[in-house]
Scaffold this motif. Structure first.
Motif, short mmCIF file in Angstrom:
data_model
loop_
_atom_site.label_atom_id
_atom_site.label_comp_id
_atom_site.label_asym_id
_atom_site.label_seq_id
_atom_site.Cartn_x
_atom_site.Cartn_y
_atom_site.Cartn_z
N ALA A 396 -7.67 17.84 8.49
CA ALA A 396 -6.71 16.74 8.52
C ALA A 396 -7.36 15.37 8.48
CB ALA A 396 -5.83 16.86 9.77
N THR A 397 -8.68 15.31 8.67
CA THR A 397 -9.36 14.01 8.56
C THR A 397 -9.62 13.63 7.10
OG1 THR A 397 -11.55 15.04 8.74
CG2 THR A 397 -10.50 14.30 10.79
N ILE A 398 -9.58 14.62 6.22
CA ILE A 398 -9.89 14.35 4.80
C ILE A 398 -8.95 13.32 4.19
CG2 ILE A 398 -10.06 15.40 2.50
CD1 ILE A 398 -10.94 17.99 3.87
N PRO A 399 -7.62 13.40 4.42
CA PRO A 399 -6.74 12.38 3.83
C PRO A 399 -7.07 10.96 4.24
CG PRO A 399 -5.46 14.24 4.64
CD PRO A 399 -6.86 14.44 5.12
N GLY A 400 -7.58 10.78 5.47
CA GLY A 400 -7.93 9.44 5.90
C GLY A 400 -9.09 8.86 5.13
N MET A 401 -9.94 9.73 4.56
CA MET A 401 -11.07 9.28 3.76
C MET A 401 -10.75 9.23 2.27
SD MET A 401 -14.15 11.35 5.70
CE MET A 401 -13.35 12.95 5.58
N VAL A 402 -10.02 10.23 1.80
CA VAL A 402 -9.76 10.35 0.36
C VAL A 402 -8.57 9.51 -0.07
CG1 VAL A 402 -9.18 11.96 -1.48
CG2 VAL A 402 -10.76 12.66 0.33
N GLY A 403 -7.51 9.49 0.75
CA GLY A 403 -6.29 8.80 0.37
C GLY A 403 -6.48 7.34 0.01
N PRO A 404 -7.14 6.54 0.85
CA PRO A 404 -7.34 5.13 0.52
C PRO A 404 -8.16 4.92 -0.75
CG PRO A 404 -7.66 5.47 2.85
CD PRO A 404 -7.54 6.83 2.24
N VAL A 405 -9.14 5.81 -0.99
CA VAL A 405 -9.96 5.69 -2.20
C VAL A 405 -9.12 5.90 -3.45
CG1 VAL A 405 -11.91 6.66 -3.48
CG2 VAL A 405 -12.05 6.38 -0.99
N ILE A 406 -8.29 6.94 -3.42
CA ILE A 406 -7.41 7.22 -4.56
C ILE A 406 -6.43 6.08 -4.77
CG2 ILE A 406 -5.58 8.75 -5.39
CD1 ILE A 406 -7.02 11.07 -4.10
N ALA A 407 -5.88 5.58 -3.67
CA ALA A 407 -4.92 4.48 -3.78
C ALA A 407 -5.57 3.25 -4.38
CB ALA A 407 -4.34 4.16 -2.41
N LYS A 408 -6.79 2.97 -3.98
CA LYS A 408 -7.49 1.81 -4.50
C LYS A 408 -7.72 1.93 -6.00
CE LYS A 408 -11.66 -1.00 -3.87
NZ LYS A 408 -12.94 -1.16 -3.11
N HIS A 412 -5.37 -1.07 -9.33
CA HIS A 412 -6.28 -2.13 -9.75
C HIS A 412 -5.55 -3.46 -9.95
CE1 HIS A 412 -9.83 0.31 -10.16
NE2 HIS A 412 -9.18 1.20 -10.91
N ASN A 413 -4.34 -3.39 -10.49
CA ASN A 413 -3.59 -4.61 -10.81
C ASN A 413 -2.55 -4.96 -9.76
OD1 ASN A 413 -4.96 -4.87 -13.35
ND2 ASN A 413 -3.62 -3.23 -14.14
N ASN A 414 -2.43 -4.12 -8.73
CA ASN A 414 -1.46 -4.36 -7.66
C ASN A 414 -0.05 -4.59 -8.19
OD1 ASN A 414 -2.33 -4.02 -5.03
ND2 ASN A 414 -3.39 -5.98 -4.96
N THR A 415 0.36 -3.74 -9.10
CA THR A 415 1.73 -3.83 -9.60
C THR A 415 2.63 -2.88 -8.80
OG1 THR A 415 1.42 -2.06 -11.22
CG2 THR A 415 0.87 -4.31 -11.91
N VAL A 416 3.91 -3.16 -8.85
CA VAL A 416 4.87 -2.31 -8.13
C VAL A 416 4.82 -0.89 -8.65
CG1 VAL A 416 7.32 -1.92 -7.68
CG2 VAL A 416 6.39 -4.25 -7.61
N GLU A 417 4.67 -0.73 -9.98
CA GLU A 417 4.63 0.60 -10.58
C GLU A 417 3.42 1.39 -10.09
OE1 GLU A 417 5.07 -2.21 -12.20
OE2 GLU A 417 7.22 -2.02 -12.68
N GLU A 418 2.27 0.72 -9.95
CA GLU A 418 1.08 1.41 -9.47
C GLU A 418 1.28 1.90 -8.04
OE1 GLU A 418 -2.49 -0.87 -11.97
OE2 GLU A 418 -1.89 -1.58 -9.98
N TRP A 419 1.88 1.08 -7.21
CA TRP A 419 2.11 1.48 -5.83
C TRP A 419 3.16 2.58 -5.72
CZ3 TRP A 419 -0.61 0.68 -1.58
CH2 TRP A 419 -1.57 -0.32 -1.60
N GLN A 420 4.13 2.57 -6.61
CA GLN A 420 5.11 3.66 -6.62
C GLN A 420 4.43 4.99 -6.91
OE1 GLN A 420 7.99 2.34 -9.50
NE2 GLN A 420 9.17 1.15 -8.00
N THR A 421 3.42 4.98 -7.76
CA THR A 421 2.66 6.19 -8.05
C THR A 421 1.94 6.69 -6.80
OG1 THR A 421 2.30 5.49 -10.34
CG2 THR A 421 0.82 7.18 -9.47
N VAL A 422 1.36 5.77 -6.05
CA VAL A 422 0.69 6.12 -4.79
C VAL A 422 1.67 6.80 -3.84
CG1 VAL A 422 -0.43 5.19 -2.73
CG2 VAL A 422 -1.05 4.31 -4.99
#
Length: 458
Positions: A396-408, A412-422
Protein backbone atom coordinates in the motif's frame (compact mmCIF):
# COMPACT_ATOMS: atom_id res chain seq x y z
CA UNK A 1 -17.29 -24.30 6.46
CA UNK A 2 -17.05 -22.10 3.40
CA UNK A 3 -19.27 -22.58 0.37
CA UNK A 4 -17.99 -23.98 -2.93
CA UNK A 5 -17.34 -20.46 -4.13
CA UNK A 6 -15.20 -19.82 -1.02
CA UNK A 7 -17.60 -17.24 0.38
CA UNK A 8 -18.84 -17.59 3.94
CA UNK A 9 -22.32 -16.20 3.51
CA UNK A 10 -24.09 -17.75 6.50
CA UNK A 11 -24.76 -15.65 9.60
CA UNK A 12 -22.47 -15.63 12.61
CA UNK A 13 -22.91 -18.49 15.05
CA UNK A 14 -23.80 -16.33 17.99
CA UNK A 15 -24.47 -19.30 20.26
CA UNK A 16 -20.72 -19.86 20.49
CA UNK A 17 -20.25 -16.41 21.96
CA UNK A 18 -20.33 -15.99 25.77
CA UNK A 19 -22.35 -13.28 27.44
CA UNK A 20 -20.91 -9.85 26.81
CA UNK A 21 -19.32 -7.70 29.50
CA UNK A 22 -20.34 -4.01 29.74
CA UNK A 23 -18.11 -1.66 27.78
CA UNK A 24 -18.01 1.15 30.35
CA UNK A 25 -14.68 1.20 32.22
CA UNK A 26 -13.71 -2.15 30.70
CA UNK A 27 -10.07 -2.93 29.99
CA UNK A 28 -10.68 -3.48 26.26
CA UNK A 29 -12.40 -0.10 25.78
CA UNK A 30 -9.78 1.61 27.92
CA UNK A 31 -7.24 0.14 25.51
CA UNK A 32 -9.24 1.49 22.55
CA UNK A 33 -9.39 5.00 24.04
CA UNK A 34 -5.71 5.06 24.97
CA UNK A 35 -4.82 3.82 21.49
CA UNK A 36 -7.09 6.49 20.02
CA UNK A 37 -5.16 9.19 21.85
CA UNK A 38 -1.90 7.57 20.75
CA UNK A 39 -2.87 7.71 17.07
CA UNK A 40 -4.21 11.22 17.65
CA UNK A 41 -0.73 12.31 18.76
CA UNK A 42 0.98 10.28 16.05
CA UNK A 43 -0.87 12.07 13.27
CA UNK A 44 -0.53 15.41 15.02
CA UNK A 45 3.21 14.78 14.94
CA UNK A 46 2.97 13.96 11.23
CA UNK A 47 1.19 17.10 10.08
CA UNK A 48 2.80 19.67 12.38
CA UNK A 49 5.73 20.23 10.03
CA UNK A 50 3.45 21.23 7.16
CA UNK A 51 2.02 24.03 9.31
CA UNK A 52 5.21 25.13 11.04
CA UNK A 53 7.14 25.11 7.76
CA UNK A 54 5.50 28.39 6.78
CA UNK A 55 7.30 30.14 9.65
CA UNK A 56 10.45 28.02 9.46
CA UNK A 57 11.45 29.16 5.96
CA UNK A 58 12.48 32.65 4.98
CA UNK A 59 9.52 34.92 4.11
CA UNK A 60 10.86 35.58 0.62
CA UNK A 61 11.45 31.93 -0.17
CA UNK A 62 9.24 30.69 -2.99
CA UNK A 63 9.03 27.83 -5.39
CA UNK A 64 7.92 29.36 -8.65
CA UNK A 65 5.99 27.21 -11.09
CA UNK A 66 5.94 28.29 -14.69
CA UNK A 67 3.22 25.85 -15.57
CA UNK A 68 0.51 27.23 -13.30
CA UNK A 69 -2.74 27.37 -15.21
CA UNK A 70 -4.48 30.67 -15.89
CA UNK A 71 -7.88 29.09 -16.38
CA UNK A 72 -9.20 30.39 -13.06
CA UNK A 73 -8.42 33.55 -11.04
CA UNK A 74 -5.84 33.16 -8.27
CA UNK A 75 -7.00 32.84 -4.67
CA UNK A 76 -3.84 31.97 -2.72
CA UNK A 77 -0.24 30.84 -3.09
CA UNK A 78 0.82 28.48 -0.30
CA UNK A 79 1.25 24.77 -0.65
CA UNK A 80 1.46 21.77 1.62
CA UNK A 81 3.08 18.50 0.64
CA UNK A 82 2.14 15.67 3.01
CA UNK A 83 4.41 12.70 3.49
CA UNK A 84 4.03 9.05 4.34
CA UNK A 85 6.59 6.58 5.62
CA UNK A 86 5.89 3.00 6.64
CA UNK A 87 7.69 -0.32 7.17
CA UNK A 88 6.34 -3.79 7.91
CA UNK A 89 6.18 -4.11 11.69
CA UNK A 90 3.92 -7.12 12.10
CA UNK A 91 6.70 -9.66 12.46
CA UNK A 92 8.38 -7.59 15.18
CA UNK A 93 5.04 -7.28 16.96
CA UNK A 94 4.63 -11.06 16.96
CA UNK A 95 8.06 -11.42 18.56
CA UNK A 96 8.26 -8.61 21.12
CA UNK A 97 4.57 -7.80 21.55
CA UNK A 98 2.33 -5.05 20.19
CA UNK A 99 2.46 -3.06 23.44
CA UNK A 100 6.21 -2.43 23.29
CA UNK A 101 6.35 -1.92 19.53
CA UNK A 102 3.48 0.57 19.43
CA UNK A 103 4.62 2.31 22.60
CA UNK A 104 8.20 2.79 21.51
CA UNK A 105 7.09 3.64 17.97
CA UNK A 106 5.15 6.66 19.20
CA UNK A 107 7.76 7.42 21.87
CA UNK A 108 10.52 7.50 19.28
CA UNK A 109 8.46 9.69 17.00
CA UNK A 110 7.83 12.07 19.91
CA UNK A 111 11.50 12.28 20.88
CA UNK A 112 12.58 13.05 17.32
CA UNK A 113 9.81 15.65 17.14
CA UNK A 114 11.31 17.35 20.19
CA UNK A 115 14.64 17.38 18.34
CA UNK A 116 13.17 18.91 15.19
CA UNK A 117 13.85 22.60 16.07
CA UNK A 118 17.49 21.74 16.84
CA UNK A 119 17.81 19.79 13.61
CA UNK A 120 16.27 22.67 11.65
CA UNK A 121 18.85 25.07 13.06
CA UNK A 122 21.69 22.71 12.15
CA UNK A 123 20.60 22.42 8.53
CA UNK A 124 18.25 20.84 6.02
CA UNK A 125 20.11 17.53 6.04
CA UNK A 126 19.64 17.13 9.79
CA UNK A 127 15.98 18.02 9.50
CA UNK A 128 15.41 15.42 6.78
CA UNK A 129 17.24 12.79 8.84
CA UNK A 130 15.13 13.49 11.93
CA UNK A 131 11.88 13.33 9.99
CA UNK A 132 12.98 10.09 8.33
CA UNK A 133 13.66 8.56 11.74
CA UNK A 134 10.19 9.66 12.82
CA UNK A 135 8.83 7.74 9.88
CA UNK A 136 10.45 4.54 11.14
CA UNK A 137 8.59 4.89 14.42
CA UNK A 138 5.32 5.64 12.68
CA UNK A 139 5.57 2.69 10.31
CA UNK A 140 5.31 -0.01 12.96
CA UNK A 141 2.31 1.41 14.79
CA UNK A 142 -0.59 0.02 12.75
CA UNK A 143 0.75 -3.57 12.54
CA UNK A 144 1.50 -3.38 16.28
CA UNK A 145 -2.07 -2.26 17.01
CA UNK A 146 -3.49 -5.08 14.89
CA UNK A 147 -1.30 -7.52 16.81
CA UNK A 148 -2.66 -6.22 20.11
CA UNK A 149 -6.28 -6.46 19.00
CA UNK A 150 -5.77 -10.08 17.95
CA UNK A 151 -5.64 -10.89 21.68
CA UNK A 152 -8.06 -8.24 22.94
CA UNK A 153 -10.95 -7.80 20.50
CA UNK A 154 -13.94 -10.17 20.81
CA UNK A 155 -15.04 -11.04 17.25
CA UNK A 156 -18.40 -9.27 17.51
CA UNK A 157 -16.78 -6.09 18.83
CA UNK A 158 -13.87 -5.81 16.40
CA UNK A 159 -15.39 -3.09 14.24
CA UNK A 160 -16.25 -0.94 17.24
CA UNK A 161 -12.92 -1.31 19.03
CA UNK A 162 -10.71 -0.88 16.00
CA UNK A 163 -12.71 2.04 14.66
CA UNK A 164 -12.34 3.86 17.99
CA UNK A 165 -8.60 3.30 18.15
CA UNK A 166 -7.82 4.14 14.51
CA UNK A 167 -10.19 7.11 14.37
CA UNK A 168 -7.68 8.96 16.51
CA UNK A 169 -5.54 9.37 13.40
CA UNK A 170 -8.20 11.44 11.65
CA UNK A 171 -8.98 13.41 14.80
CA UNK A 172 -5.30 14.22 15.23
CA UNK A 173 -5.24 15.76 11.78
CA UNK A 174 -8.46 17.69 12.42
CA UNK A 175 -7.22 19.24 15.66
CA UNK A 176 -3.52 19.69 14.95
CA UNK A 177 -3.88 21.62 11.67
CA UNK A 178 -5.66 24.68 13.14
CA UNK A 179 -4.05 24.28 16.59
CA UNK A 180 -0.53 24.27 15.13
CA UNK A 181 -1.40 27.43 13.24
CA UNK A 182 -2.54 29.13 16.44
CA UNK A 183 0.62 28.06 18.25
CA UNK A 184 2.76 29.49 15.46
CA UNK A 185 0.80 32.73 15.47
CA UNK A 186 0.66 33.40 19.21
CA UNK A 187 3.88 31.73 20.34
CA UNK A 188 6.56 30.37 18.00
CA UNK A 189 6.88 27.55 15.50
CA UNK A 190 9.29 25.69 17.81
CA UNK A 191 6.49 25.18 20.35
CA UNK A 192 4.51 23.19 17.78
CA UNK A 193 7.16 20.49 18.08
CA UNK A 194 7.79 20.93 21.80
CA UNK A 195 4.13 20.73 22.85
CA UNK A 196 3.08 17.76 20.71
CA UNK A 197 6.38 15.96 21.33
CA UNK A 198 6.03 16.36 25.10
CA UNK A 199 2.44 15.06 24.98
CA UNK A 200 3.67 12.02 23.08
CA UNK A 201 6.28 11.26 25.74
CA UNK A 202 3.65 11.68 28.49
CA UNK A 203 1.29 9.33 26.62
CA UNK A 204 4.07 6.73 26.46
CA UNK A 205 4.29 6.47 30.26
CA UNK A 206 0.52 5.99 30.60
CA UNK A 207 0.61 3.41 27.81
CA UNK A 208 3.38 1.36 29.46
CA UNK A 209 1.65 1.55 32.84
CA UNK A 210 -1.92 0.72 31.81
CA UNK A 211 -1.64 -1.63 28.81
CA UNK A 212 -0.82 -5.32 28.60
CA UNK A 213 -0.28 -7.51 25.56
CA UNK A 214 -2.96 -10.01 26.60
CA UNK A 215 -5.94 -10.12 28.98
CA UNK A 216 -4.15 -12.79 31.02
CA UNK A 217 -1.35 -10.39 31.96
CA UNK A 218 -3.50 -7.31 32.60
CA UNK A 219 -3.29 -6.19 36.22
CA UNK A 220 -6.76 -4.70 36.74
CA UNK A 221 -9.08 -6.48 34.29
CA UNK A 222 -12.13 -8.09 35.85
CA UNK A 223 -12.39 -11.86 35.90
CA UNK A 224 -15.66 -11.69 33.93
CA UNK A 225 -14.11 -9.61 31.14
CA UNK A 226 -11.03 -11.79 30.99
CA UNK A 227 -13.14 -14.92 30.59
CA UNK A 228 -15.38 -13.20 28.04
CA UNK A 229 -12.47 -12.22 25.80
CA UNK A 230 -10.58 -15.50 26.13
CA UNK A 231 -13.72 -17.58 25.52
CA UNK A 232 -14.65 -15.62 22.42
CA UNK A 233 -11.18 -16.13 20.92
CA UNK A 234 -10.44 -19.68 22.07
CA UNK A 235 -11.06 -21.30 18.67
CA UNK A 236 -9.42 -18.56 16.59
CA UNK A 237 -5.87 -18.17 17.90
CA UNK A 238 -2.97 -20.35 16.85
CA UNK A 239 -0.54 -22.10 19.18
CA UNK A 240 2.06 -22.53 16.44
CA UNK A 241 5.41 -20.97 17.29
CA UNK A 242 6.54 -20.63 13.69
CA UNK A 243 4.90 -18.33 11.15
CA UNK A 244 3.25 -20.27 8.25
CA UNK A 245 4.76 -18.00 5.59
CA UNK A 246 3.92 -20.13 2.56
CA UNK A 247 0.20 -20.57 3.36
CA UNK A 248 0.01 -16.86 4.19
CA UNK A 249 1.48 -15.82 0.85
CA UNK A 250 -0.72 -18.32 -1.02
CA UNK A 251 -3.92 -17.13 0.66
CA UNK A 252 -6.36 -15.58 -1.83
CA UNK A 253 -8.33 -13.74 0.92
CA UNK A 254 -5.07 -12.06 1.95
CA UNK A 255 -4.39 -10.95 -1.62
CA UNK A 256 -7.93 -9.59 -1.76
CA UNK A 257 -6.96 -7.30 1.13
CA UNK A 258 -3.65 -6.44 -0.57
CA UNK A 259 -5.40 -5.38 -3.77
CA UNK A 260 -8.04 -3.39 -1.88
CA UNK A 261 -5.44 -1.68 0.32
CA UNK A 262 -3.26 -0.83 -2.69
CA UNK A 263 -6.21 0.50 -4.68
CA UNK A 264 -7.68 2.50 -1.82
CA UNK A 265 -4.32 4.12 -1.11
CA UNK A 266 -3.97 5.15 -4.73
CA UNK A 267 -7.13 7.22 -4.46
CA UNK A 268 -6.26 8.27 -0.91
CA UNK A 269 -2.92 9.73 -1.96
CA UNK A 270 -4.54 11.32 -4.99
CA UNK A 271 -6.98 13.07 -2.68
CA UNK A 272 -4.26 13.91 -0.19
CA UNK A 273 -1.61 15.23 -2.56
CA UNK A 274 -2.88 15.68 -6.08
CA UNK A 275 -6.29 17.24 -5.54
CA UNK A 276 -4.87 20.08 -3.43
CA UNK A 277 -2.31 20.61 -6.19
CA UNK A 278 -5.13 20.66 -8.75
CA UNK A 279 -6.96 23.23 -6.66
CA UNK A 280 -3.89 25.42 -6.53
CA UNK A 281 -2.61 25.06 -10.08
CA UNK A 282 -5.97 24.96 -11.87
CA UNK A 283 -8.46 26.60 -9.52
CA UNK A 284 -5.78 28.95 -8.10
CA UNK A 285 -7.06 28.31 -4.60
CA UNK A 286 -5.25 26.55 -1.75
CA UNK A 287 -7.41 25.11 1.02
CA UNK A 288 -4.39 24.99 3.34
CA UNK A 289 -4.78 28.76 3.80
CA UNK A 290 -8.00 28.05 5.66
CA UNK A 291 -7.51 25.76 8.65
CA UNK A 292 -11.19 24.82 8.71
CA UNK A 293 -11.23 23.71 5.07
CA UNK A 294 -7.98 21.82 5.63
CA UNK A 295 -9.45 19.86 8.52
CA UNK A 296 -13.00 19.40 7.18
CA UNK A 297 -12.35 16.24 5.09
CA UNK A 298 -10.60 14.54 8.02
CA UNK A 299 -13.35 15.50 10.42
CA UNK A 300 -15.89 13.90 8.09
CA UNK A 301 -13.75 10.77 7.87
CA UNK A 302 -13.42 10.62 11.65
CA UNK A 303 -17.20 10.73 12.08
CA UNK A 304 -17.65 8.09 9.40
CA UNK A 305 -15.08 5.76 10.98
CA UNK A 306 -16.75 5.92 14.40
CA UNK A 307 -20.27 5.51 13.01
CA UNK A 308 -19.38 2.75 10.54
CA UNK A 309 -17.72 0.73 13.31
CA UNK A 310 -20.89 0.84 15.37
CA UNK A 311 -23.09 0.02 12.38
CA UNK A 312 -20.88 -2.84 11.19
CA UNK A 313 -20.98 -4.70 14.50
CA UNK A 314 -24.70 -3.98 14.87
CA UNK A 315 -25.33 -5.61 11.51
CA UNK A 316 -23.23 -8.62 12.46
CA UNK A 317 -24.62 -9.13 15.96
CA UNK A 318 -28.21 -7.87 15.81
CA UNK A 319 -29.11 -8.31 12.14
CA UNK A 320 -27.29 -11.62 11.84
CA UNK A 321 -25.34 -10.62 8.74
CA UNK A 322 -22.18 -12.60 8.04
CA UNK A 323 -18.79 -11.04 8.59
CA UNK A 324 -17.83 -11.35 4.92
CA UNK A 325 -21.05 -9.63 3.82
CA UNK A 326 -20.41 -6.66 6.09
CA UNK A 327 -16.74 -6.38 5.13
CA UNK A 328 -17.53 -6.47 1.41
CA UNK A 329 -20.41 -3.98 1.59
CA UNK A 330 -18.44 -1.48 3.63
CA UNK A 331 -15.43 -1.82 1.34
CA UNK A 332 -17.56 -1.23 -1.75
CA UNK A 333 -19.04 1.93 -0.23
CA UNK A 334 -15.67 3.12 1.03
CA UNK A 335 -13.93 2.66 -2.32
CA UNK A 336 -16.50 3.30 -5.04
CA UNK A 337 -17.85 6.41 -3.28
CA UNK A 338 -14.50 8.22 -3.18
CA UNK A 339 -13.80 7.19 -6.77
CA UNK A 340 -17.05 8.76 -8.00
CA UNK A 341 -16.46 12.06 -6.23
CA UNK A 342 -12.83 12.13 -7.27
CA UNK A 343 -13.89 12.02 -10.91
CA UNK A 344 -16.54 14.64 -10.17
CA UNK A 345 -13.83 16.93 -8.78
CA UNK A 346 -12.35 17.15 -12.25
CA UNK A 347 -15.56 18.71 -13.55
CA UNK A 348 -16.04 21.46 -10.95
CA UNK A 349 -14.81 24.18 -13.28
CA UNK A 350 -13.60 27.17 -11.25
CA UNK A 351 -15.93 26.42 -8.36
CA UNK A 352 -13.41 25.72 -5.61
CA UNK A 353 -16.18 25.50 -3.00
CA UNK A 354 -17.66 22.57 -4.90
CA UNK A 355 -14.21 21.02 -5.20
CA UNK A 356 -13.78 21.21 -1.42
CA UNK A 357 -17.23 19.67 -0.98
CA UNK A 358 -16.33 16.75 -3.26
CA UNK A 359 -13.00 16.31 -1.45
CA UNK A 360 -14.81 16.21 1.88
CA UNK A 361 -17.40 13.69 0.67
CA UNK A 362 -14.71 11.50 -0.89
CA UNK A 363 -12.58 11.42 2.24
CA UNK A 364 -15.63 10.91 4.45
CA UNK A 365 -16.91 7.91 2.49
CA UNK A 366 -13.45 6.39 2.65
CA UNK A 367 -14.01 5.96 6.38
CA UNK A 368 -16.25 2.98 5.66
CA UNK A 369 -13.16 1.00 4.67
CA UNK A 370 -11.99 0.95 8.30
CA UNK A 371 -14.80 -1.53 9.01
CA UNK A 372 -14.25 -3.19 5.63
CA UNK A 373 -10.97 -4.52 4.26
CA UNK A 374 -8.92 -2.54 6.79
CA UNK A 375 -9.67 -4.88 9.70
CA UNK A 376 -10.29 -8.02 7.63
CA UNK A 377 -6.83 -9.27 8.66
CA UNK A 378 -8.28 -10.01 12.10
CA UNK A 379 -11.17 -11.94 10.57
CA UNK A 380 -9.07 -14.35 8.53
CA UNK A 381 -6.03 -14.80 10.79
CA UNK A 382 -6.22 -13.18 14.25
CA UNK A 383 -2.91 -14.65 15.41
CA UNK A 384 -1.06 -13.22 12.43
CA UNK A 385 -3.06 -10.02 11.93
CA UNK A 386 -0.03 -7.82 12.57
CA UNK A 387 2.07 -9.72 10.06
CA UNK A 388 -0.72 -9.59 7.48
CA UNK A 389 -1.13 -5.85 7.94
CA UNK A 390 2.61 -5.46 7.54
CA UNK A 391 2.39 -7.28 4.21
CA UNK A 392 -0.56 -5.27 2.92
CA UNK A 393 0.99 -2.04 4.19
CA UNK A 394 4.14 -2.75 2.20
CA UNK A 395 2.17 -2.94 -1.04
CA UNK A 396 0.00 0.00 0.00
CA UNK A 397 3.01 2.34 0.17
CA UNK A 398 3.63 1.93 -3.57
CA UNK A 399 0.83 4.33 -4.65
CA UNK A 400 2.33 7.07 -2.51
CA UNK A 401 5.55 6.79 -4.52
CA UNK A 402 4.24 5.92 -7.98
CA UNK A 403 1.02 7.94 -8.10
CA UNK A 404 2.56 11.43 -7.88
CA UNK A 405 5.19 10.52 -10.50
CA UNK A 406 2.55 9.35 -12.97
CA UNK A 407 0.43 12.41 -12.27
CA UNK A 408 3.38 14.71 -12.87
CA UNK A 409 4.11 13.05 -16.21
CA UNK A 410 0.47 13.38 -17.24
CA UNK A 411 0.09 17.04 -16.32
CA UNK A 412 2.93 18.78 -18.14
CA UNK A 413 0.66 21.61 -19.28
CA UNK A 414 -1.61 21.66 -16.22
CA UNK A 415 -4.76 21.57 -18.29
CA UNK A 416 -8.14 20.51 -16.96
CA UNK A 417 -8.21 17.60 -19.41
CA UNK A 418 -4.85 16.30 -18.17
CA UNK A 419 -6.03 16.36 -14.57
CA UNK A 420 -9.27 14.62 -15.50
CA UNK A 421 -7.13 11.78 -16.85
CA UNK A 422 -5.31 11.57 -13.52
CA UNK A 423 -8.63 11.34 -11.68
CA UNK A 424 -9.97 8.72 -14.10
CA UNK A 425 -6.93 6.51 -13.51
CA UNK A 426 -7.23 6.75 -9.72
CA UNK A 427 -10.97 6.04 -9.83
CA UNK A 428 -10.49 3.04 -12.12
CA UNK A 429 -7.87 1.53 -9.83
CA UNK A 430 -10.18 2.04 -6.86
CA UNK A 431 -13.08 0.41 -8.69
CA UNK A 432 -10.92 -2.59 -9.61
CA UNK A 433 -9.79 -3.01 -6.01
CA UNK A 434 -13.36 -2.90 -4.72
CA UNK A 435 -14.53 -5.53 -7.20
CA UNK A 436 -11.53 -7.80 -6.53
CA UNK A 437 -12.17 -7.66 -2.79
CA UNK A 438 -15.89 -8.34 -3.28
CA UNK A 439 -15.07 -11.45 -5.32
CA UNK A 440 -12.30 -13.04 -3.24
CA UNK A 441 -12.49 -11.76 0.35
CA UNK A 442 -13.37 -14.04 3.25
CA UNK A 443 -14.75 -13.48 6.73
CA UNK A 444 -13.64 -16.76 8.30
CA UNK A 445 -10.49 -17.76 10.11
CA UNK A 446 -8.39 -19.58 7.52
CA UNK A 447 -7.25 -23.15 8.14
CA UNK A 448 -3.56 -22.19 8.12
CA UNK A 449 -4.18 -19.59 10.84
CA UNK A 450 -5.08 -22.08 13.60
CA UNK A 451 -2.95 -24.91 14.91
CA UNK A 452 -5.68 -27.53 14.43
CA UNK A 453 -6.04 -26.60 10.74
CA UNK A 454 -9.80 -26.22 10.88
CA UNK A 455 -12.03 -23.37 9.86
CA UNK A 456 -13.78 -21.54 12.68
CA UNK A 457 -16.57 -19.11 12.14
CA UNK A 458 -16.17 -15.67 13.71
Amino acid sequence: METEEGEDCTPLLKESQPGTVPACCSARYNLALLACFGFFLLYALRVNLSVALVDMVEPNTSLAKNTTSNVCPEHSSTRNVPRNTTIPGGYLASKIGGKLLLGFGIFGTSVFTLLTPLAANLGVGYLIAVRALEGLGEGVTFPAMHSLWSSWAPPLERSKLLSISYAGAQLGTVVSLPLSGLICYYMSWVYVFYIFGALGVLWFFFWMWLVSDTPETHRSISQAEREYILSSLKDQLSTQKSVPWRPILESLPLWAIVVAHFSYNWTFYTLLTLLPTYMKEILRFDAQENGFLSALPYFGCWLCIIMSGQIADHLREKQNLSTVCVRKCFTLIGMIGPAVFLVAAGFTGCNYALAVAFLTISTTLGGFCTSGYSINHLDIAPSYAGILLGITNSFATIPGMVGPVIAKNLTHNNTVEEWQTVFYIAASINLFGAIFFALFASGEVQDWAVSAHHLHRN
